[in-house]
Enzyme design. Structure first.
Site, PDB file in Angstrom:
ATOM      1  N   ASP A 120      43.011  29.942 -40.015  1.00 29.01           N
ATOM      2  CA  ASP A 120      42.967  30.580 -38.697  1.00 29.01           C
ATOM      3  C   ASP A 120      41.558  30.603 -38.120  1.00 29.01           C
ATOM      4  O   ASP A 120      41.365  30.361 -36.922  1.00 29.01           O
ATOM      5  CB  ASP A 120      43.557  31.990 -38.755  1.00 29.01           C
ATOM      6  CG  ASP A 120      42.989  32.857 -39.870  1.00 29.01           C
ATOM      7  OD1 ASP A 120      42.125  32.382 -40.638  1.00 29.01           O
ATOM      8  OD2 ASP A 120      43.423  34.017 -39.983  1.00 29.01           O
ATOM      9  N   MET A 157      44.595  32.934 -44.062  1.00 23.62           N
ATOM     10  CA  MET A 157      44.111  32.303 -45.281  1.00 23.62           C
ATOM     11  C   MET A 157      44.529  33.078 -46.536  1.00 23.62           C
ATOM     12  O   MET A 157      45.017  34.203 -46.461  1.00 23.62           O
ATOM     13  CB  MET A 157      42.583  32.200 -45.252  1.00 23.62           C
ATOM     14  CG  MET A 157      42.023  31.392 -44.104  1.00 23.62           C
ATOM     15  SD  MET A 157      40.223  31.296 -44.140  1.00 23.62           S
ATOM     16  CE  MET A 157      39.964  30.215 -45.546  1.00 23.62           C
ATOM     17  N   HIS A 158      44.296  32.451 -47.674  1.00 22.69           N
ATOM     18  CA  HIS A 158      44.292  33.064 -49.003  1.00 22.69           C
ATOM     19  C   HIS A 158      45.671  33.446 -49.539  1.00 22.69           C
ATOM     20  O   HIS A 158      45.776  33.856 -50.696  1.00 22.69           O
ATOM     21  CB  HIS A 158      43.410  34.319 -49.041  1.00 22.69           C
ATOM     22  CG  HIS A 158      42.090  34.196 -48.369  1.00 22.69           C
ATOM     23  ND1 HIS A 158      41.183  33.203 -48.689  1.00 22.69           N
ATOM     24  CD2 HIS A 158      41.504  34.939 -47.386  1.00 22.69           C
ATOM     25  CE1 HIS A 158      40.104  33.354 -47.942  1.00 22.69           C
ATOM     26  NE2 HIS A 158      40.271  34.388 -47.147  1.00 22.69           N
TER      27      HIS A 158
END
Length: 478
Positions: free
Chosen positions: A233, A77-78
Site C-alpha cells: 500500500d 503489508m505483512h
C-alpha cells in the site's frame, strides 16, 4: 483502460483510469477487522474476494470494461495468509497491526542475520514472527502450510491462479534480502520454511499473470487481462503520488501513519526503527517511519465520545498552541522509533477545562508528535525531507495538517481533488505492465495549496513535544 485495486484494512477501493490517467470510475466495499483476543487483528481472506467482486461489479454496472487491458494490485503489508495443499485458507489472515508475536519477533531480531540481510528490525507485525507464532501455538496448521501469501497476493491468486508477490510487499516479511531483491533461504530456514512455500518474485511494474476465466466471469471482465506485480500500500501510494525520485516524500494519514521518503539507493539503518524496503519500481528503494494509529486514534476517540470523526474536527478553528492535555497515540503499540509492542496510549495533563475540543486537539497533536519522531529517525539515516505531500483520509482536516506542518517544521502540500494514493499507484503499475509505459508516468499530483508551519507557535509545539517525549519515558517505565 487500467484498473487499480487497493486492499485496505477497512475497505477495498477500485479505481479505473484511461490512457491519459483520467479517472473513469471508482467504487469501494467495506471490510471489518476481527479482534478475538488482546493484541490480535485478523480478517477472513474470503471477505477480500467478496469486496473485490462488489467494487468491480459496481464499476462494471455503469462502465463498459471491454477496453480494460491491465489490472494492478495494492494492499496492506505483512499479513500472513496461510494456504494448504489445494490453496485452501488454513486460518484467518493475521494482519499488520497484530502484535501477538512480539516474543517471537524479539527472538528472531536477536539473530543478527535478520537485520543484516533485510535491513530492518524484525517487528512484531511483520510476517516472519507470525509464522513463528503459528509454529509454536498452532503446530497442526503450520504443518499443513503449502504457501504463504500476502493479502493482495491472495486476491491475485483468485484473479490469475498464480502465487506471485512483488518486491515492495515481500520486503515487509523479514525474509527478503532487500539489497539483492530475492528471498533469503537462511532466513526462511530460521522460521522452518522454504523457498517452495514462498510466492514467485516480480517487480511491481512487471506482468504477474493473466485474468483467468472464472474470475473474469465473476467480475464481468474480459479474460486474459494482464495483472501487474503491483505493490504494498505504501509503495503503491508512492507511485500514485509521484514519490519515486530520491528525496521526494509523502505523509499518509490513514488507519496508520506513514512518513515515506523515496531513495535511489539502498540505505538501511535498522537501529532507528525506520523501515527500509524495496520500492514498487525496479532499482529503487524507500524508507518509512511508521506509526500504528493515526486516523485509527481519531476513530477511537469518536467512539469513546459517541461522536463522528468529522464532528470532532470540524469546529476546531485555527491552530492553537498545545494546552496542558497530552495524548500518546500508542493504542496498539508503536513502531518508529520505539519498536514497542507493549506500550499503550494515554491521555495526560487533563484538567477541569479539558473539554471535547481540547481532547481532540491533544489527540491530533499527539499524532503530529509521533510523526515528528519519525522525521527525526529519518534524519539519523541522513535522509532529509524538505516538504511532504499529504495523503489519506486524515488529510481532510485542516487543523491536523497545520499541527503536523508546525510540529515537523515542514510545508505540507495538499493535492488537488482526486485520488492520488495506492489505487492510482496500482493502476499506474498496470499501465507499465500491460501497455509498456515507463516510470515517467509517475508524476506528482497538482497541488491545490500548501499548509505552512505556524512560526508563531513553533516554540510552543517544541515545548509540547518535549513533554510528549518525557511522558513516553514515564509510561514506558510503568
Amino acid at each position: 483502460m487500467f484498473l487499480g485495486l487497493d486492499l485496505g484494512t477497512s475497505g477495498l477501493k477500485a479505481l479505473l483510469i484511461d490512457a491519459d490517467q483520467k479517472t473513469c470510475a471508482e467504487a469501494s466495499a467495506p471490510l471489518t477487522v476481527s479482534r478475538p483476543h488482546p493484541n490480535w487483528s485478523e480478517q477472513d481472506p474470503a471477505d477480500w474476494i467478496a469486496a473485490a467482486r462488489s467494487a468491480i461489479g459496481r464499476i462494471a454496472a455503469h462502465t463498459d470494461l471491454s477496453q480494460l487491458v491491465g489490472i494492478g494490485l495494492s494492499g496492506h503489508m505483512h499479513g500472513a495468509t496461510l494456504l494448504g495443499a489445494n490453496d485452501e485458507v488454513l486460518r484467518p489472515c493475521i494482519l499488520w497491526n497484530d502484535t501477538r508475536a512480539h516474543a517471537q519477533a524479539a527472538r528472531l531480531d536477536a539473530d543478527p542475520a535478520f537485520r543484516e540481510i533485510t535491513g530492518n528490525i524484525v517487528f512484531p507485525g511483520f510476517t516472519a514472527p507470525k509464522l513463528a507464532w503459528v509454529a509454536e501455538n498452532e503446530p497442526e496448521i503450520f504443518a499443513r502450510i503449502s504457501r504463504v501469501l500476502l493479502p493482495k497476493d491472495y486476491l491475485r491468486l483468485w484473479l490469475t491462479g498464480e502465487h506471485v508477490t512483488d518486491m515492495s510487499d515481500a520486503a515487509g516479511t523479514s525474509w527478503l534480502d532487500t539489497r539483492e531483491r530475492d528471498w533469503s533461504g537462511d532466513l526462511l530456514e530460521a522460521t522452518g520454511l522454504s523457498r517452495a512455500q514462498m510466492p514467485a518474485l516480480v517487480e511491481g511494474s512487471a506482468p504477474a499473470g493473466r485474468l483467468r476465466v472464472s474470475a473474469a466471469e465473476a467480475c464481468g471482465l474480459p479474460a486474459g487481462i494482464i495483472v501487474a506485480g503491483g505493490g504494498s500500500d505504501n509503495a503503491a501510494s508512492g507511485v500514485g503520488a509521484g514519490t519515486v525520485a530520491d528525496g521526494s516524500a509523502f505523509l499518509s494519514l490513514g488507519t496508520s501513519g506513514v512518513l515515506f521518503a523515496a531513495n535511489d539507493g539502498y540505505r538501511p539503518d535498522p537501529q532507528t526503527a525506520i523501515h527500509t524496503f524495496c520500492h514498487a519500481l525496479p532499482g529503487r528503494w524507500h524508507q518509512m517511519g511508521v506509526i500504528l494509529a493515526a486516523t485509527d486514534a481519531l476513530e477511537w476517540l469518536a467512539r469513546f465520545t459517541a461522536s463522528s470523526a468529522h464532528e470532532l474536527t470540524a469546529a476546531l478553528g485555527p491552530l492553537q498552541a498545545p494546552g496542558s492535555a497530552l495524548f500518546l497515540p500508542y493504542l496498539g503499540g508503536e513502531r518508529t522509533p520505539h519498536n514497542d509492542a507493549a506500550i499503550r496510549g494515554a491521555f495526560l495533563g487533563l484538567e477541569h477545562a479539558t473539554d471535547r475540543a481540547a481532547g481532540t486537539r491533544a489527540l491530533l497533536e499527539g499524532v503530529a508528535f509521533a510523526f515528528r519522531d519519525c522525521r527525526d529517525a529519518l534524519a539519523e539515516t541522513e535522509t532529509r525531507i524538505e516538504r511532504v505531500i499529504a495523503l489519506g483520509g486524515g488529510s481532510r482536516s485542516d487543523y491536523w495538517l497545520a499541527a503536523i506542518a508546525t510540529a515537523l517544521d515542514l510545508p505540507v502540500d495538499v493535492p488537488a481533488s482526486g485520488d492520488h494514493g495506492a489505487a492510482l499507484g496500482a493502476a499506474r503499475l498496470a499501465m507499465m505492465a500491460a501497455a509498456g509505459a515507463g516510470p515517467e508516468i509517475c508524476t506528482a499530483p497538482p497541488i491545490a495549496r500548501t499548509v505552512k508551519p505556524e512560526t508563531a507557535l513553533r516554540q510552543a509545539f517544541d515545548d509540547a513535544h518535549t513533554r510528549y517525549a518525557q511522558a513516553y519515558a514515564i509510561l514506558k517505565e510503568t
